[in-house]
Motif scaffolding. Structure first.
Motif, PDB file in Angstrom:
ATOM      1  N   ARG A  23       0.928  -1.109  -0.129  1.00  0.00           N
ATOM      2  CA  ARG A  23      -0.050   0.196   0.061  1.00  0.00           C
ATOM      3  C   ARG A  23       0.980   1.325  -0.191  1.00  0.00           C
ATOM      4  NH1 ARG A  23      -4.252   2.203   4.362  1.00  0.00           N
ATOM      5  NH2 ARG A  23      -5.547   3.534   3.243  1.00  0.00           N
ATOM      6  N   SER A  62      -6.507   4.349  -5.697  1.00  0.00           N
ATOM      7  CA  SER A  62      -6.706   3.226  -5.396  1.00  0.00           C
ATOM      8  C   SER A  62      -6.201   1.724  -5.947  1.00  0.00           C
ATOM      9  CB  SER A  62      -8.490   3.015  -5.567  1.00  0.00           C
ATOM     10  OG  SER A  62      -9.024   4.134  -4.901  1.00  0.00           O
ATOM     11  N   LYS A  99      -4.036  -0.866  -5.516  1.00  0.00           N
ATOM     12  CA  LYS A  99      -3.381  -1.071  -4.308  1.00  0.00           C
ATOM     13  C   LYS A  99      -3.331  -2.860  -4.075  1.00  0.00           C
ATOM     14  CE  LYS A  99      -2.653   2.733  -2.242  1.00  0.00           C
ATOM     15  NZ  LYS A  99      -3.059   3.861  -2.977  1.00  0.00           N
ATOM     16  N   GLN A 151     -12.888  -0.351   7.015  1.00  0.00           N
ATOM     17  CA  GLN A 151     -11.837  -0.937   5.983  1.00  0.00           C
ATOM     18  C   GLN A 151     -11.649  -2.280   6.518  1.00  0.00           C
ATOM     19  OE1 GLN A 151      -9.142   2.129   5.791  1.00  0.00           O
ATOM     20  NE2 GLN A 151      -9.833   3.084   3.854  1.00  0.00           N
ATOM     21  N   VAL A 174     -13.820   4.141  -8.614  1.00  0.00           N
ATOM     22  CA  VAL A 174     -12.959   3.953  -7.757  1.00  0.00           C
ATOM     23  C   VAL A 174     -12.855   2.447  -7.403  1.00  0.00           C
ATOM     24  CG1 VAL A 174     -11.982   4.459  -5.389  1.00  0.00           C
ATOM     25  CG2 VAL A 174     -13.087   6.134  -6.769  1.00  0.00           C
ATOM     26  N   ASP A 175     -14.020   1.813  -7.463  1.00  0.00           N
ATOM     27  CA  ASP A 175     -14.277   0.432  -7.035  1.00  0.00           C
ATOM     28  C   ASP A 175     -13.588  -0.334  -8.391  1.00  0.00           C
ATOM     29  OD1 ASP A 175     -15.227   1.049  -4.610  1.00  0.00           O
ATOM     30  OD2 ASP A 175     -17.309   0.848  -5.519  1.00  0.00           O
ATOM     31  N   GLN A 226      -9.922  -0.427  -8.191  1.00  0.00           N
ATOM     32  CA  GLN A 226      -9.241  -1.315  -7.263  1.00  0.00           C
ATOM     33  C   GLN A 226      -9.526  -2.442  -7.547  1.00  0.00           C
ATOM     34  OE1 GLN A 226     -10.364  -0.091  -3.250  1.00  0.00           O
ATOM     35  NE2 GLN A 226      -9.127  -2.028  -2.387  1.00  0.00           N
TER      36      GLN A 226
END
Length: 297
Positions: free
Chosen positions: A128, A136, A138, A180, A250-251, A254
């Motif tokens: 990270r 995002s 990661k 999270q 964003v999702d 990721q």
């Protein structure tokens, strides 16, 4: 192998009523099927820690996570209004240890068994930090999924909690930290359960599909409503639709990054974890350790 077996192997194949070509094609098919399972150097097959059905403690741990952690998060929002997030995060972390230590069933865990979880958590924190400039993008979900597959769902949930708790010491603690921890933890826990049930295979394509869907549906499905609660204190239909639409890009980023990291890291990490797990008998019952020692002999 053909040179080693020579004519003797051919004679055995003819006796069995199948041609050498047919047998070789079957062997090639089986090797392709086991390509992502078998460690070619020593013949070890990547498999769950406990074979067979999922044990009761795993289901109990799942119920505990689904019942207790959302309750703690609800208290964080409505009782403390986002304050005391560090205390809530520590409570979630402590609670995640209970199902993990239940794996040992009355015996004391050894330092090397806990060290593997610490190493995987350190990899997640370092990953990270290494990609902090790409938003995002990661490897957190990939590390958590591989931990759950190799070491069990309990270890996957604990690893996720450690990664988010420690990394947020650098990126900033807040009321989002326990959310999270819970979302990534459920991804790792479900990965362990699905792998033990045989639904999720240890192949790259299977892991990538699960990684994409779990990040987009589980992580996004939890964090988007959580963002509304942290911002407004209550959820409405309009706000939920707006946050899901705004959070979808964003999702997707990721989820895509998880697919990339799983494709690159799944085989080397699973191989290393499997060798360490077999060599030291990690996270296994005493009778399973004896069986492994007998097999080695």
């Amino acid at each position: 192998m053909d040179r080693f077996w020579g004519e003797t192997r051919n004679e055995q194949l003819l006796k069995s009523g199948k041609s050498v070509v047919e047998q070789s094609s079957l062997a090639d098919t089986s090797e392709d099927d086991l390509e992502e399972y078998e460690l070619k150097e020593d013949g070890i097959i990547i498999q769950p820690i406990h074979k067979g059905k999922i044990e009761k403690r795993t289901w109990i741990g799942l119920v505990m996570f689904l019942a207790f952690v959302p309750l703690v998060l609800f208290i964080l929002v409505h009782k403390f209004h986002g304050r005391h997030d560090v205390i809530i995060s520590l409570l979630v972390l402590a609670y995640s240890m209970i199902p993990f230590f239940m794996v040992f069933e009355g015996r004391h865990p050894q330092a090397r068994e806990i060290m593997v979880i610490a190493v995987m958590a350190a990899l997640g924190v370092a990953g990270r930090s290494a990609f902090f400039m790409i938003g995002s993008f990661k490897p957190i979900a990939a590390i958590v999924i591989l931990t759950g597959v190799s070491l069990g769902g309990e270890a996957g949930f604990l690893c996720a909690c450690l990664i988010m708790m420690i990394s947020n010491m650098f990126f900033g603690q807040g009321p989002w930290t326990p959310w999270q921890m819970f979302s990534y933890g459920m991804i790792g826990y479900l990965a362990g359960i699905l792998f033990q049930k045989g639904i999720l295979k240890a192949r790259k394509i299977d892991l990538c599909i699960y990684g994409f869907l779990s990040v987009f549906l589980i992580f996004g499905g939890i964090m988007n409503p959580a963002s509304i609660l942290m911002a407004y204190g209550r959820i409405t239909k309009k706000s939920l639709i707006a946050f899901y639409i705004s959070g979808a890009p964003v999702d997707l980023v990721q989820a895509t990054s998880t697919v990339i990291f799983l494709w690159i890291l799944s085989r080397p990490l699973l191989e290393k974890l499997e060798r360490v797990k077999r060599k030291y008998g990690l996270l296994q019952r005493p009778e399973n350790k004896e069986e492994n020692e007998n097999d080695k002999e």
